[in-house]
Design a protein around this motif. Structure first.
Motif, short mmCIF file in Angstrom:
data_model
loop_
_atom_site.label_atom_id
_atom_site.label_comp_id
_atom_site.label_asym_id
_atom_site.label_seq_id
_atom_site.Cartn_x
_atom_site.Cartn_y
_atom_site.Cartn_z
N LEU A 1 21.67 19.51 -1.34
CA LEU A 1 21.54 18.36 -2.59
C LEU A 1 20.13 18.44 -2.07
CD1 LEU A 1 22.79 16.33 -4.72
CD2 LEU A 1 20.45 15.91 -3.94
N VAL A 2 18.95 18.76 -2.87
CA VAL A 2 17.41 18.73 -3.50
C VAL A 2 17.13 19.09 -4.59
CG1 VAL A 2 16.02 20.42 -2.58
CG2 VAL A 2 17.63 20.98 -1.43
N SER A 3 16.50 17.86 -4.42
CA SER A 3 15.80 17.85 -5.74
C SER A 3 13.93 17.75 -6.68
CB SER A 3 16.11 16.70 -6.41
OG SER A 3 15.63 15.23 -5.82
N TRP A 4 14.33 18.12 -7.53
CA TRP A 4 12.39 18.00 -7.55
C TRP A 4 11.88 16.48 -7.20
CZ3 TRP A 4 9.44 22.12 -8.49
CH2 TRP A 4 8.06 22.04 -8.76
N PRO A 5 10.27 17.18 -6.79
CA PRO A 5 9.65 15.08 -6.42
C PRO A 5 9.95 14.56 -7.80
CG PRO A 5 9.03 17.37 -5.17
CD PRO A 5 10.85 17.82 -6.18
N GLY B 1 13.63 16.52 -12.56
CA GLY B 1 15.31 16.21 -13.35
C GLY B 1 16.12 17.54 -12.63
N THR B 2 15.69 18.39 -12.28
CA THR B 2 16.62 19.73 -11.37
C THR B 2 16.56 19.18 -10.61
OG1 THR B 2 15.23 21.18 -12.69
CG2 THR B 2 16.78 21.37 -11.01
N THR B 3 18.52 19.50 -9.76
CA THR B 3 18.55 19.69 -8.11
C THR B 3 19.74 20.49 -7.94
OG1 THR B 3 20.88 18.58 -9.75
CG2 THR B 3 18.92 17.17 -8.01
N LEU B 4 19.29 21.48 -6.96
CA LEU B 4 20.51 22.30 -6.12
C LEU B 4 21.07 21.91 -5.12
CD1 LEU B 4 19.83 25.65 -6.87
CD2 LEU B 4 18.84 25.93 -5.10
N ASP C 1 28.61 29.16 -2.57
CA ASP C 1 28.96 28.17 -3.74
C ASP C 1 27.77 27.88 -4.21
OD1 ASP C 1 31.16 29.04 -3.68
OD2 ASP C 1 32.30 27.47 -3.07
N LEU C 2 27.17 27.60 -5.77
CA LEU C 2 25.67 27.17 -5.70
C LEU C 2 26.15 26.25 -7.13
CD1 LEU C 2 23.02 27.10 -4.81
CD2 LEU C 2 22.54 29.69 -6.93
N ARG C 3 25.66 24.81 -7.01
CA ARG C 3 25.50 24.18 -7.83
C ARG C 3 23.88 23.74 -8.68
NH1 ARG C 3 25.48 18.43 -9.74
NH2 ARG C 3 27.28 17.97 -11.27
N LEU C 4 22.76 24.67 -9.72
CA LEU C 4 21.90 24.34 -10.72
C LEU C 4 22.11 22.96 -11.58
CD1 LEU C 4 19.27 24.31 -10.37
CD2 LEU C 4 19.43 25.79 -12.73
N ALA C 5 21.63 21.86 -11.26
CA ALA C 5 21.65 20.38 -12.71
C ALA C 5 20.41 20.69 -12.76
CB ALA C 5 22.83 19.63 -12.17
N LYS C 6 20.41 19.91 -14.66
CA LYS C 6 19.24 19.87 -14.95
C LYS C 6 18.87 18.46 -16.26
CE LYS C 6 15.04 20.39 -16.98
NZ LYS C 6 14.09 19.73 -16.46
N GLU C 7 18.70 17.60 -16.24
CA GLU C 7 18.43 16.03 -16.71
C GLU C 7 17.69 16.19 -17.44
OE1 GLU C 7 17.56 12.33 -15.57
OE2 GLU C 7 19.33 12.13 -14.82
N ILE C 8 18.43 15.92 -18.64
CA ILE C 8 17.18 16.18 -19.96
C ILE C 8 17.07 14.93 -20.70
CG2 ILE C 8 16.35 17.68 -22.22
CD1 ILE C 8 18.41 20.24 -21.28
#
Length: 289
Positions: free
Chosen positions: A178-182, A196-199, A247-254
């Motif tokens: 899991l990698v999140s935007w700093p 708020g983005t995580t990969l 498999d890949l999951r991309l999440a964006k918190e708004i």
């Protein structure tokens, strides 16, 4: 039984080559000495935390199973060589010609497993975490199940069935992370887009499992057409193709209201990202298509 609105008669089944009182029966029995199978498990390893919140472990894992349940036809005697040639082994005939098969369930199988498992786990810090695991193993047995299609090729030579297990997988590797935007970059142009983005990727690799190469006909006359192997071929000597998947999951918190606790999370998931063809099974009949 009934055929439509009338009872089944001898004429109905004669077209199948069956004659009541004449066609040899198939008997099912249980060995008087049958016992419950049991296994012995043993392991040795170490676990150590290294710098950066990362934990590494190395383990040897072993398993020895005995008295494994299998079935075989005990109404057989050796009767010369196979009519298809000496390379096909002996031919068999019933000890009691009045009986087609005597399928006996017994606890004569065994198996053994050795595995080396290596794993690494990094706890979440500095905007990322990951988990890695790799297993190098080998599984050997002489029986898979007690159904008749998995009986020995030579019902009188059970040692010849010793080979790789149908569940043997020499290599298996799984990586997830899991990698999140700093944080703290929200004021930049890129930060406004990716804040708020995580990969989260998952990568899986597994080497092909064994399968039994078969002739597809009864070459040794033991009344089993689904157990005979080609000349000189041992049990489970075929190999299925390897498995590989991403498999890949991309999440964006708004956060539509700034620092409010109210938030929306948008998620995009992709399975088998590269659309790789993976096979769940193979045709084990030699020469068929």
């Amino acid at each position: 039984g009934r055929a439509g609105s009338r009872p089944i008669t001898a004429a109905d089944i004669s077209r199948l080559g069956l004659r009541p009182g004449v066609t040899p029966p198939v008997l099912l029995s249980t060995d008087r000495g049958i016992v419950n199978p049991y296994s012995l498990q043993f392991s040795l390893g170490f676990d150590r935390e290294i710098s950066g919140g990362t934990n590494v472990s190395v383990n040897y894992i072993g398993n020895r199973a005995v008295k494994v349940i299998r079935s075989r036809n005990t109404n057989l005697r050796q009767a010369g060589a196979s009519p298809y040639g000496p390379g096909y082994g002996p031919a068999f005939a019933p000890m009691d010609p009045r009986i087609l098969q005597t399928t006996q369930v017994e606890s004569s199988g065994s198996s053994i497993y050795h595995g080396l498992a290596i794993s690494a786990l990094k706890r979440y810090s500095n905007n990322y975490q990951f988990q890695f695991s790799y297993t190098w193993s080998k599984a050997i047995d002489d029986a898979t199940d007690f159904i008749t299609d998995l009986q020995p090729a030579n019902q009188l030579d059970l040692q010849a069935e010793r080979g790789l297990s149908s569940w043997d997988q020499r290599h298996r590797l799984v990586f997830s992370g899991l990698v999140s935007w700093p944080s703290g970059l929200e004021g930049t142009a890129w930060g406004k887009v990716f804040s708020g983005t995580t990969l989260s990727p998952i990568v899986t690799y597994g080497s092909g499992r064994p399968f039994n190469l078969l002739l597809g006909f009864d070459a040794n006359k033991d009344t089993q057409a689904n157990t005979d192997r080609p000349p000189g071929v041992g049990r489970n000597t075929g190999r299925r193709p390897d498995y590989f998947g991403v498999d890949l999951r991309l999440a964006k918190e708004i956060r539509p209201r700034g620092e409010s606790d109210f938030r929306i999370e948008a998620i995009v998931e992709a399975f088998n990202l590269f659309n790789r063809v993976d096979f769940s099974g193979v045709n084990s009949i030699l020469g068929s298509c």
